[in-house]
Motif scaffolding. Structure first.
Motif, PDB file in Angstrom:
ATOM      1  N   VAL A 146      49.493  49.952  46.133  1.00 35.10           N
ATOM      2  CA  VAL A 146      48.653  49.083  45.309  1.00 35.10           C
ATOM      3  C   VAL A 146      47.191  49.469  45.466  1.00 35.10           C
ATOM      4  O   VAL A 146      46.742  49.784  46.574  1.00 35.10           O
ATOM      5  CB  VAL A 146      48.844  47.602  45.713  1.00 35.10           C
ATOM      6  CG1 VAL A 146      47.948  46.684  44.885  1.00 35.10           C
ATOM      7  CG2 VAL A 146      50.303  47.191  45.565  1.00 35.10           C
ATOM      8  N   THR A 147      46.457  49.444  44.364  1.00 35.05           N
ATOM      9  CA  THR A 147      45.020  49.684  44.393  1.00 35.05           C
ATOM     10  C   THR A 147      44.388  48.947  43.225  1.00 35.05           C
ATOM     11  O   THR A 147      45.060  48.189  42.516  1.00 35.05           O
ATOM     12  CB  THR A 147      44.705  51.193  44.348  1.00 35.05           C
ATOM     13  OG1 THR A 147      43.299  51.381  44.526  1.00 35.05           O
ATOM     14  CG2 THR A 147      45.124  51.804  43.030  1.00 35.05           C
ATOM     15  N   ASN A 148      43.093  49.177  42.992  1.00 37.02           N
ATOM     16  CA  ASN A 148      42.411  48.617  41.821  1.00 37.02           C
ATOM     17  C   ASN A 148      42.572  49.544  40.625  1.00 37.02           C
ATOM     18  O   ASN A 148      42.597  50.774  40.772  1.00 37.02           O
ATOM     19  CB  ASN A 148      40.915  48.435  42.085  1.00 37.02           C
ATOM     20  CG  ASN A 148      40.597  47.180  42.863  1.00 37.02           C
ATOM     21  OD1 ASN A 148      39.699  47.176  43.681  1.00 37.02           O
ATOM     22  ND2 ASN A 148      41.310  46.089  42.609  1.00 37.02           N
ATOM     23  N   THR A 179      43.488  41.836  35.582  1.00 35.03           N
ATOM     24  CA  THR A 179      43.300  41.513  36.995  1.00 35.03           C
ATOM     25  C   THR A 179      42.763  42.701  37.800  1.00 35.03           C
ATOM     26  O   THR A 179      42.533  42.566  39.006  1.00 35.03           O
ATOM     27  CB  THR A 179      44.624  41.049  37.639  1.00 35.03           C
ATOM     28  OG1 THR A 179      45.625  42.069  37.459  1.00 35.03           O
ATOM     29  CG2 THR A 179      45.105  39.746  37.018  1.00 35.03           C
ATOM     30  N   ASP A 180      42.581  43.852  37.146  1.00 37.47           N
ATOM     31  CA  ASP A 180      42.076  45.062  37.802  1.00 37.47           C
ATOM     32  C   ASP A 180      43.017  45.524  38.914  1.00 37.47           C
ATOM     33  O   ASP A 180      42.579  45.850  40.023  1.00 37.47           O
ATOM     34  CB  ASP A 180      40.664  44.834  38.354  1.00 37.47           C
ATOM     35  CG  ASP A 180      39.961  46.144  38.713  1.00 37.47           C
ATOM     36  OD1 ASP A 180      40.440  47.203  38.276  1.00 37.47           O
ATOM     37  OD2 ASP A 180      38.958  46.100  39.449  1.00 37.47           O
ATOM     38  N   ILE A 181      44.313  45.549  38.615  1.00 40.31           N
ATOM     39  CA  ILE A 181      45.315  45.986  39.590  1.00 40.31           C
ATOM     40  C   ILE A 181      46.079  47.176  39.024  1.00 40.31           C
ATOM     41  O   ILE A 181      46.386  47.222  37.833  1.00 40.31           O
ATOM     42  CB  ILE A 181      46.292  44.840  39.929  1.00 40.31           C
ATOM     43  CG1 ILE A 181      45.567  43.736  40.696  1.00 40.31           C
ATOM     44  CG2 ILE A 181      47.486  45.351  40.738  1.00 40.31           C
ATOM     45  CD1 ILE A 181      46.426  42.521  40.989  1.00 40.31           C
ATOM     46  N   LEU A 291      47.797  35.599  43.099  1.00 42.35           N
ATOM     47  CA  LEU A 291      47.717  36.192  41.768  1.00 42.35           C
ATOM     48  C   LEU A 291      48.229  37.622  41.758  1.00 42.35           C
ATOM     49  O   LEU A 291      48.936  38.045  40.839  1.00 42.35           O
ATOM     50  CB  LEU A 291      46.263  36.155  41.275  1.00 42.35           C
ATOM     51  CG  LEU A 291      45.939  36.806  39.937  1.00 42.35           C
ATOM     52  CD1 LEU A 291      46.716  36.121  38.814  1.00 42.35           C
ATOM     53  CD2 LEU A 291      44.442  36.746  39.661  1.00 42.35           C
ATOM     54  N   ALA A 292      47.894  38.378  42.799  1.00 40.84           N
ATOM     55  CA  ALA A 292      48.203  39.809  42.814  1.00 40.84           C
ATOM     56  C   ALA A 292      49.684  40.111  42.993  1.00 40.84           C
ATOM     57  O   ALA A 292      50.210  41.043  42.372  1.00 40.84           O
ATOM     58  CB  ALA A 292      47.411  40.486  43.927  1.00 40.84           C
ATOM     59  N   VAL A 296      51.808  42.801  40.783  1.00 37.36           N
ATOM     60  CA  VAL A 296      52.335  44.016  41.417  1.00 37.36           C
ATOM     61  C   VAL A 296      53.843  44.117  41.210  1.00 37.36           C
ATOM     62  O   VAL A 296      54.375  45.192  40.892  1.00 37.36           O
ATOM     63  CB  VAL A 296      51.992  44.022  42.921  1.00 37.36           C
ATOM     64  CG1 VAL A 296      52.745  45.140  43.645  1.00 37.36           C
ATOM     65  CG2 VAL A 296      50.488  44.176  43.123  1.00 37.36           C
ATOM     66  N   GLN A 297      54.536  43.009  41.363  1.00 36.62           N
ATOM     67  CA  GLN A 297      55.992  43.012  41.196  1.00 36.62           C
ATOM     68  C   GLN A 297      56.380  43.415  39.769  1.00 36.62           C
ATOM     69  O   GLN A 297      57.302  44.218  39.556  1.00 36.62           O
ATOM     70  CB  GLN A 297      56.553  41.628  41.537  1.00 36.62           C
ATOM     71  CG  GLN A 297      58.072  41.530  41.525  1.00 36.62           C
ATOM     72  CD  GLN A 297      58.630  41.190  40.148  1.00 36.62           C
ATOM     73  OE1 GLN A 297      57.993  40.476  39.388  1.00 36.62           O
ATOM     74  NE2 GLN A 297      59.807  41.698  39.835  1.00 36.62           N
TER      75      GLN A 297
END
Length: 522
Positions: A146-148, A179-181, A291-292, A296-297
């Protein structure tokens, strides 16, 4: 110098420009033991040490799961984010040869001139622009990192650097700009990976200790510690802002790195800082794990997000609007419009409703609603508590998919009709008229918009104070529809007789976008 938000990704030469490291020591306060007083009969409470004695053991077990991410992007010569334009020099300047030698290396020129145009155009040759950021492993078996999103945006190549010096090429699984993910994947066969897990950011309290690990200024494996300074921060970076604020040092290159609690769980993704200088001043922001984790999932499983969608346009509930609607408190999200073809286009939720609770979660202010709806599964049946004309009621709604709703909204087009004169009258500093074919043509108002058109707004009038503009259409007053200028004047007169100080107007834009506005009657 004005403070600014910075997404702390490190670009180009920041690592090389860091000439010295400042190493500071934090001295723990010593406990002060006062002599016991003979006359004391009540024992004083024990003095607890301030902060953790050490985070060495915690950091040692987590460093292997935190990675440095380097990206490269090919751009045309002179078009990089840090490119310097060729300066314009007087003819015969003694610096001409110096600048020609410098700039010819970034351009396609074989010789040194700048004769092909002002600034020395030439055929630009491709250049590599490099960036540095951070990330962390959440699935060791599958190699999920995971990153931005802003760390890897537009990258041609992504390399993941591990704490032991190993480097692996990564592929992009999916991104979410809201969300910038971003989620990356490396081949888990190439190296034994160590993963960390998400914790519950909802349990974090202001004052709790947190630890950030990342790659500031290219200095990989850097550990900083601080506390949760604030919760639920909105920095206007996206529709779901709900950042954790921390004073743990976050700098350029920390973007995408984890924020840990003292149990070694990821409670945030370090994303932005406020800084007038570009360095840390103790105000950093992390995307909460609440939130993240869901984003991610979804990205890891589908390569895209699948968010819930209610299909309404909303706006804040002001004190004046709350008073006009007969509400006891200023709270919730005011429904300004319902999207045609959306989940609640059947009349379940109507313009003018105030949503105060969604699926058991309180909606304290407007920005709470998009977040809780987006976090809900597509197709789920949820209970929505709302206030309609002063009466609270509960309705059941089946959620749609936000991504489908965005495509639907983009497909809406306004239609125009032939010109015709407009009959007008004045009220509350507005000149209003029938919304006929002539008015639609003059102001470009879509055929689906109904009501009374505003043709002029007097300066310094109550309407002007509220930002009302010509071309907008009054569709309702005090939650009752109006279709003619007489309807408007009669309704304003009735409100005056009732002793109302404000009139609640529903306005439609040329394309049908709705909003509520309160206008002073006096």
């Amino acid at each position: 110098m004005t403070a600014k938000f910075i997404l702390p990704r490190l670009r180009n030469g920041f690592a090389a420009a860091t000439a010295a490291l400042l190493v500071g020591a934090i001295a723990m306060p010593h406990a002060v033991v006062a002599p016991a007083m003979a006359q004391e009969t009540q024992q004083k409470p024990a003095i607890h040490p301030q902060g953790p004695a050490s985070v060495a053991d915690l950091a040692e077990g987590l460093l292997g799961a935190v990675v440095n991410i380097s990206t490269s992007q090919t751009v045309k010569g002179g078009e990089g984010p840090n490119a310097v334009p060729m300066p314009q020099l007087p003819e015969g300047s003694p610096f001409q040869d110096f600048f020609d030698d410098f700039f010819k290396n970034r351009r396609g020129d074989k010789g040194g001139g700048g004769d092909e145009g002002e600034g020395g155009g030439g055929d630009a040759r491709p250049q590599k622009v490099q960036s540095l950021g951070s990330g962390f492993i959440v699935d060791a078996d599958k190699g999920i990192i995971v990153t931005n999103n802003h760390v890897i945006a537009d990258a041609d190549e992504i390399i993941v650097n591990f704490s032991d010096g190993t480097k692996l090429k990564a592929t992009l699984v999916g991104t979410d700009t809201k969300t910038d993910i971003a989620v990356l994947k490396v081949d888990p066969k190439g190296k034994k990976l160590t993963a960390v897990k998400f914790g519950d950011s909802n349990k974090m309290r202001i004052g709790d200790w947190v630890m950030a690990v990342g790659n500031p200024f290219g200095l990989g494996g850097t550990v900083t510690i601080g506390i949760v300074s604030a919760r639920n921060r909105d920095i206007n970076s996206g529709p779901y802002d709900d950042f954790i604020q921390t004073d743990a040092a976050i700098n350029r290159g920390n973007s995408g790195g984890p924020l840990f609690n003292m149990e070694g769980e990821v409670v945030g993704i370090n994303t932005a800082i406020i800084s007038p200088s570009g360095g840390s001043i103790g105000i950093g922001f992390s995307i909460p794990s609440e939130l993240a984790a869901g984003v991610v999932q979804q990205l890891a499983e589908y390569g895209e997000t699948r968010r819930g969608w209610l299909g309404v346009r909303i706006q804040p509930v002001t004190d004046e609007i709350a008073e006009s609607l007969g509400m006891k408190a200023t709270q919730g999200a005011l429904v300004a419009g319902v999207i045609k073809g959306g989940p609640v286009d059947n009349g379940t939720i109507q313009p003018g409703d105030v949503i105060t609770k969604f699926d058991g979660k309180d909606v304290h202010e407007m920005r709470d609603l998009p977040r809780v709806v987006a976090e809900s599964p597509v197709g789920k049946d949820v209970d929505v508590v709302l206030v309609r004309k002063g009466v609270e009621q509960t309705v059941k709604v089946k959620l749609g998919r936000l991504e489908d709703g965005e495509k639907l909204a983009k497909g809406e087009e306004a239609k125009k009709t032939p010109d015709k004169a407009v009959t007008t009258t004045s009220v509350l500093g507005m000149t209003i008229g029938d919304l006929d074919d002539g008015a639609r043509s003059k102001f470009g108002i879509g055929a689906e918009v109904a009501g009374v058109v505003i043709t002029e707004v007097s300066p310094n009038s109550p309407a002007a104070d509220r930002g009302i503009a010509p071309g907008e259409v009054i569709t309702e007053i005090a939650q009752e529809q109006v279709s003619s200028p007489k309807d408007v004047t009669d309704k304003i007169k009735a409100l005056k007789e009732q002793g109302r100080k404000n009139a609640l107007l529903m306005l439609a834009s040329k394309t049908g976008e709705l909003r509520f506005v309160t206008v002073r009657i006096d």
